[in-house]
Design a protein around this motif. Structure first.
Motif, PDB file in Angstrom:
ATOM      1  N   VAL A   9       0.818  -1.211   0.000  1.00  0.00           N
ATOM      2  CA  VAL A   9       0.000   0.000   0.000  1.00  0.00           C
ATOM      3  C   VAL A   9       0.851   1.259   0.000  1.00  0.00           C
ATOM      4  CG1 VAL A   9      -1.703   1.337   1.315  1.00  0.00           C
ATOM      5  CG2 VAL A   9      -1.941  -1.135   1.123  1.00  0.00           C
ATOM      6  N   ILE A  10       1.802   1.371   0.944  1.00  0.00           N
ATOM      7  CA  ILE A  10       2.559   2.625   1.047  1.00  0.00           C
ATOM      8  C   ILE A  10       3.857   2.417   1.825  1.00  0.00           C
ATOM      9  CG2 ILE A  10       1.452   3.359   3.208  1.00  0.00           C
ATOM     10  CD1 ILE A  10       1.485   6.247   2.110  1.00  0.00           C
ATOM     11  N   SER A  11       4.869   3.204   1.462  1.00  0.00           N
ATOM     12  CA  SER A  11       6.118   3.313   2.225  1.00  0.00           C
ATOM     13  C   SER A  11       6.275   4.755   2.659  1.00  0.00           C
ATOM     14  CB  SER A  11       7.330   2.931   1.372  1.00  0.00           C
ATOM     15  OG  SER A  11       7.341   1.572   1.055  1.00  0.00           O
ATOM     16  N   ASN A  12       6.678   4.965   3.872  1.00  0.00           N
ATOM     17  CA  ASN A  12       6.978   6.331   4.307  1.00  0.00           C
ATOM     18  C   ASN A  12       7.845   6.314   5.545  1.00  0.00           C
ATOM     19  OD1 ASN A  12       5.221   6.930   6.868  1.00  0.00           O
ATOM     20  ND2 ASN A  12       3.909   5.755   5.507  1.00  0.00           N
ATOM     21  N   LYS A  58      18.606  -2.881   4.074  1.00  0.00           N
ATOM     22  CA  LYS A  58      17.985  -2.262   2.905  1.00  0.00           C
ATOM     23  C   LYS A  58      16.638  -1.609   3.210  1.00  0.00           C
ATOM     24  CE  LYS A  58      19.283  -2.429  -0.863  1.00  0.00           C
ATOM     25  NZ  LYS A  58      20.105  -1.484  -1.631  1.00  0.00           N
ATOM     26  N   THR A  59      15.906  -2.135   4.211  1.00  0.00           N
ATOM     27  CA  THR A  59      14.614  -1.544   4.549  1.00  0.00           C
ATOM     28  C   THR A  59      14.842  -0.266   5.343  1.00  0.00           C
ATOM     29  OG1 THR A  59      13.634  -3.736   4.656  1.00  0.00           O
ATOM     30  CG2 THR A  59      12.369  -1.948   5.626  1.00  0.00           C
ATOM     31  N   MET A  60      14.486   0.867   4.756  1.00  0.00           N
ATOM     32  CA  MET A  60      14.732   2.156   5.398  1.00  0.00           C
ATOM     33  C   MET A  60      13.447   2.889   5.733  1.00  0.00           C
ATOM     34  SD  MET A  60      18.120   2.579   5.442  1.00  0.00           S
ATOM     35  CE  MET A  60      18.462   4.344   5.397  1.00  0.00           C
ATOM     36  N   LEU A  61      12.299   2.288   5.412  1.00  0.00           N
ATOM     37  CA  LEU A  61      11.018   2.958   5.579  1.00  0.00           C
ATOM     38  C   LEU A  61      10.015   2.042   6.273  1.00  0.00           C
ATOM     39  CD1 LEU A  61      10.775   4.409   1.960  1.00  0.00           C
ATOM     40  CD2 LEU A  61      11.341   5.714   4.017  1.00  0.00           C
ATOM     41  N   ILE A  62       8.881   2.618   6.661  1.00  0.00           N
ATOM     42  CA  ILE A  62       7.753   1.860   7.187  1.00  0.00           C
ATOM     43  C   ILE A  62       6.942   1.389   5.983  1.00  0.00           C
ATOM     44  CG2 ILE A  62       5.705   1.946   8.665  1.00  0.00           C
ATOM     45  CD1 ILE A  62       6.977   4.529   9.925  1.00  0.00           C
ATOM     46  N   ASN A  63       6.835   0.084   5.787  1.00  0.00           N
ATOM     47  CA  ASN A  63       6.136  -0.470   4.623  1.00  0.00           C
ATOM     48  C   ASN A  63       4.857  -1.168   5.063  1.00  0.00           C
ATOM     49  OD1 ASN A  63       8.244   0.110   2.579  1.00  0.00           O
ATOM     50  ND2 ASN A  63       9.451  -1.272   3.853  1.00  0.00           N
TER      51      ASN A  63
END
Length: 200
Positions: A9-12, A58-63
């Motif tokens: 849905v979204i990354s932020n 590698k994961t730098m955002l809230i997914n």
């Protein structure tokens, strides 16, 4: 629980920009390279839903991933990646803490631990922080397929023994393998039980 649909849905990086729906959210977190994305893909039955990488951190955002159009799996940045500079580590800490402490929809935080290793200081400190802040969490041991059955059981028992030195009782514990699918039904059933509860 049967997963009929799962979609990104979204990354932020800002908890205020997370989806507005009052759906249950189950967040996954752990040290870099603990197998978080692989576990999410295994749970949802979609091999490339969460991006996996041989490169830690590698994961730098809230997914956010919407499951069955009714609840979310949330992939949080990994912690403890030493090659990041201090400013990057501080930024990630703010993202992680902002979500964990500020997201009322977060029903449970699944803390992933590599079953091959002895208790690590950074994991122990993070788990202690969760306890101090009253965060509902569970522990998920990953990569059990990399060990023999007896070795995996021995490592997990030792880990739990160390936790009980400072905890009166253990949170829920799950034993998984993204390769074999071990633990999938147990995790999904647990989330299904929590889905029946009202959201604070």
């Amino acid at each position: 629980m049967i997963v009929n649909s799962a979609r990104f849905v979204i990354s932020n990086s800002d908890v205020a920009k997370c989806p507005p729906e009052k759906y249950h959210e189950y967040a996954f977190i752990g040290r870099s390279n603990v197998g978080k994305s692989s576990l999410i893909n295994m749970l949802t039955g979609k091999k490339s839903l969460a991006m996996t990488s041989a490169t830690p951190g590698k994961t730098m955002l809230i997914n956010h991933f919407l499951i069955n159009d009714s609840w979310y799996i949330v992939d949080l940045p990994g912690y403890g990646y030493a090659r990041r500079d201090k400013s990057s580590r501080d930024r990630l800490r703010k993202i992680i803490e902002g979500y964990i402490l500020g997201r009322s929809q977060m029903t449970n935080l699944f803390v992933l631990v590599d079953s091959r290793h002895a208790p690590q200081k950074i994991d122990m400190e993070f788990i202690e922080w969760l306890g101090e802040n009253g965060v509902p969490f569970s522990i998920v041991f990953t990569k059990t397929d990399k060990l023999g059955k007896n070795a995996a059981e021995r490592n997990i028992q030792n880990y739990c023994k160390v936790l009980l030195e400072t905890w009166e009782e253990l949170p829920p514990v799950f034993v998984t393998s993204s390769e074999t699918g071990a633990g999938r039904e147990e995790l999904l059933d647990y989330m299904e039980q929590l889905n029946a509860l009202p959201i604070d």
